[in-house]
Design a protein around this motif. Structure first.
Motif, mmCIF file in Angstrom:
data_model
loop_
_atom_site.group_PDB
_atom_site.id
_atom_site.type_symbol
_atom_site.label_atom_id
_atom_site.label_comp_id
_atom_site.label_asym_id
_atom_site.label_seq_id
_atom_site.Cartn_x
_atom_site.Cartn_y
_atom_site.Cartn_z
ATOM 1 N N PRO A 168 0.844 -1.204 0.000
ATOM 2 C CA PRO A 168 0.000 0.000 0.000
ATOM 3 C C PRO A 168 0.874 1.247 0.000
ATOM 4 N N PRO A 169 0.476 2.286 -0.730
ATOM 5 C CA PRO A 169 1.344 3.465 -0.885
ATOM 6 C C PRO A 169 1.500 4.252 0.409
ATOM 7 N N ALA A 170 2.728 4.757 0.609
ATOM 8 C CA ALA A 170 2.959 5.660 1.730
ATOM 9 C C ALA A 170 2.154 6.938 1.515
ATOM 10 N N ALA A 171 1.841 7.622 2.608
ATOM 11 C CA ALA A 171 1.069 8.866 2.538
ATOM 12 C C ALA A 171 1.941 10.027 2.994
ATOM 13 N N LEU A 172 1.956 11.094 2.202
ATOM 14 C CA LEU A 172 2.675 12.313 2.558
ATOM 15 C C LEU A 172 1.652 13.372 2.947
ATOM 16 N N GLY B 50 -2.733 20.151 5.291
ATOM 17 C CA GLY B 50 -3.731 19.096 5.391
ATOM 18 C C GLY B 50 -3.927 18.294 4.124
ATOM 19 N N THR B 51 -3.293 18.678 3.021
ATOM 20 C CA THR B 51 -3.414 17.879 1.798
ATOM 21 C C THR B 51 -2.619 16.589 1.959
ATOM 22 N N VAL B 52 -3.123 15.529 1.332
ATOM 23 C CA VAL B 52 -2.515 14.208 1.435
ATOM 24 C C VAL B 52 -2.179 13.719 0.038
ATOM 25 N N GLU B 53 -0.946 13.276 -0.135
ATOM 26 C CA GLU B 53 -0.507 12.717 -1.408
ATOM 27 C C GLU B 53 -0.053 11.280 -1.170
ATOM 28 N N PHE B 54 -0.650 10.339 -1.894
ATOM 29 C CA PHE B 54 -0.197 8.952 -1.822
ATOM 30 C C PHE B 54 0.953 8.748 -2.811
ATOM 31 N N LEU B 55 2.032 8.182 -2.330
ATOM 32 C CA LEU B 55 3.239 8.015 -3.137
ATOM 33 C C LEU B 55 3.130 6.718 -3.923
ATOM 34 N N LEU C 267 5.373 11.954 6.982
ATOM 35 C CA LEU C 267 5.343 10.745 6.161
ATOM 36 C C LEU C 267 4.740 9.610 6.980
ATOM 37 N N VAL C 268 3.773 8.895 6.399
ATOM 38 C CA VAL C 268 3.101 7.798 7.086
ATOM 39 C C VAL C 268 3.253 6.537 6.245
ATOM 40 N N LEU C 269 3.915 5.531 6.797
ATOM 41 C CA LEU C 269 4.024 4.220 6.169
ATOM 42 C C LEU C 269 3.295 3.223 7.052
ATOM 43 N N TYR C 270 2.652 2.229 6.438
ATOM 44 C CA TYR C 270 1.764 1.345 7.186
ATOM 45 C C TYR C 270 1.606 0.038 6.428
ATOM 46 N N GLU D 39 -14.501 -4.952 1.064
ATOM 47 C CA GLU D 39 -14.409 -3.521 0.835
ATOM 48 C C GLU D 39 -13.244 -3.250 -0.100
ATOM 49 N N ASP D 40 -13.436 -2.397 -1.100
ATOM 50 C CA ASP D 40 -12.371 -2.045 -2.023
ATOM 51 C C ASP D 40 -11.282 -1.282 -1.275
ATOM 52 N N ILE D 41 -10.019 -1.506 -1.682
ATOM 53 C CA ILE D 41 -8.909 -0.856 -0.985
ATOM 54 C C ILE D 41 -8.982 0.656 -1.102
ATOM 55 N N ASP D 42 -9.572 1.167 -2.194
ATOM 56 C CA ASP D 42 -9.680 2.623 -2.345
ATOM 57 C C ASP D 42 -10.520 3.243 -1.237
ATOM 58 N N VAL D 43 -11.479 2.496 -0.724
ATOM 59 C CA VAL D 43 -12.293 3.006 0.388
ATOM 60 C C VAL D 43 -11.410 3.179 1.628
ATOM 61 N N GLY D 44 -10.551 2.195 1.893
ATOM 62 C CA GLY D 44 -9.650 2.294 3.033
ATOM 63 C C GLY D 44 -8.642 3.419 2.878
ATOM 64 N N LEU D 45 -8.127 3.618 1.660
ATOM 65 C CA LEU D 45 -7.184 4.713 1.427
ATOM 66 C C LEU D 45 -7.878 6.064 1.617
#
Length: 406
Positions: A300-304, A309-314, A344-347, A357-363
């Motif tokens: 799953p992509p890291a989140a910046l 407050g904007t979030v960018e998935f790497l 930076l958030v890695l998980y 549930e589709d992964i996009d919902v969790g993201l």
């Protein structure tokens, strides 16, 4: 309105199963009315009496009877281990009170449960018995129905005992695996910048110990941070996890970037049983240039999270999981700039994925949560993510989490 008081003595006496309390010397301390009815005696007849003195098996079966032998072994096991023990269907003949020396063939379902003190020592045993002799008796001379019932009952009891043994084995494996994982994962020490790490095991004994994280100080005010997930679970996954984490930690120290480090790890994973198809995301952070370079192998992509407050998935440098291709190929990497105060958030997938549930919902759920707390300290944000994103009924997969302030 106050809740009504519960008369626990009355409840104890009215339980449908017979229950007696034994001390560590296996002497009777108490028994409920159902137990006394089954035993055809009074409480005064039992108090202070050793259980096998009170109910010896018939002399004719003394050499071959499984009742006293199995029951005695069960009680001693409970005393020695402090663990609950269930017996399969047992024959234990009982002497008739009105005809001394005459024994009746009786069959029993038995469960022995320890009662522990504050130090964890067994102070009492709750000896639960249920008579099932009626299942063994014949019906209208043929006995077919009753024999079938008895056979089904015995099989059910055996399956119950097997299930309990399996649950105990899984619990022991979970404890060993978690202990091993705790020893293999790096301690949450400072790495030159504010970081928080978390590992949250799944509620199930079968779904723990495949997730890991790592943080490595690099020369020139740089750091490598990674999170990964082994396909399997349990003790085997913990062992594979330790090998992959150590290999990537070493590769990150000796390679020029995250993609090259993952190339080394991918080659190594092909030689480790259980490591192929593991996922990992690896990022190199360079504070002097304020750049973040990353590479992702099926994870799953890291989140910046930026200060506004904007979030960018790497997600611009993603490759299949380790060893998934028939032939090894070098993986991609990408670089993104960051501003001071970004996070930076890695998980691992336990934080975002839900069944059906589709992964996009969790993201999207993760992004919405991060958007609300752009300036939180890493420690506070890590706790908040686990609290808000974990299922209310408990996590069904383990979760590794790294939150790093840039």
């Amino acid at each position: 309105m106050t809740d009504p008081a519960i008369d626990y003595r009355a409840v104890y006496n009215r339980l449908p199963a017979g229950i007696a309390l034994l001390d560590p010397e296996l002497r009777y301390i108490d028994a409920n009315e159902t137990y006394l009815h089954l035993a055809d005696c009074s409480l005064a007849d039992l108090l202070g009496v050793y259980i096998f003195d009170a109910f010896p098996d018939s002399p004719e079966r003394a050499q071959t009877a499984n009742g006293p032998t199995s029951l005695g072994a069960s009680l001693l096991h409970v005393l020695a281990t402090g663990e609950r023990d269930s017996l399969a269907l047992q024959r234990y003949d009982v002497e008739r009170r009105d005809r001394p020396g005459t024994y009746e063939e009786r069959y029993w379902s038995t469960i022995n449960t320890p009662i522990l003190d504050s130090a964890g020592e067994v102070v009492l045993i709750a000896h639960r018995v249920e008579e099932v002799t009626a299942f063994m008796q014949t019906k209208d001379g043929s006995g077919d129905d009753s024999k079938l019932q008895a056979e089904l009952y015995m099989r059910a009891r055996e399956l119950q005992e097997i299930n309990e043994q399996m649950r105990a084995a899984h619990a022991r494996e979970r404890e060993v695996a978690l202990t091993l994982q705790a020893a293999l994962l790096p301690a949450p020490r400072p790495v030159g910048h504010r970081a928080a790490v978390r590992y949250q095991p799944a509620i199930s004994a079968l779904n723990v110990c495949g997730d890991w994280y790592d943080l490595v100080d690099l020369p020139g005010d740089r750091i490598a941070v990674a999170v990964g997930d082994v396909v399997g679970h349990g003790l085997a996954a913990a062992c594979v996890m330790g090998q992959l984490r150590s290999a990537l930690s070493a590769a990150s120290r000796t390679t020029a970037g995250p993609a090259e480090a993952l190339n080394v790890l991918g080659l190594y994973a092909r030689s480790v049983e259980g490591a192929e198809s593991s996922t990992v995301v690896n990022a190199f952070i360079d504070w002097p240039s304020r750049t973040l370079t990353y590479s992702n192998a099926g994870h799953p992509p890291a989140a910046l999270l930026r200060p506004d407050g904007t979030v960018e998935f790497l997600d611009q440098a993603t490759d299949p999981p380790l060893g998934a291709r028939p032939q090894h190929q070098p993986g991609p990497q990408a670089t993104v700039g960051f501003t001071v105060g970004s996070t930076l958030v890695l998980y691992t997938d336990g934080l975002i994925e839900r069944r059906h549930e589709d992964i996009d919902v969790g993201l999207a759920r993760l992004a919405a949560t991060l958007h609300r707390y752009p300036l939180y300290d890493p420690e506070a944000l890590a706790d908040l993510l686990l609290s808000e994103l974990s299922p209310p009924t408990g996590a069904t997969d383990d979760t590794a989490l790294v939150v790093l302030r840039l």
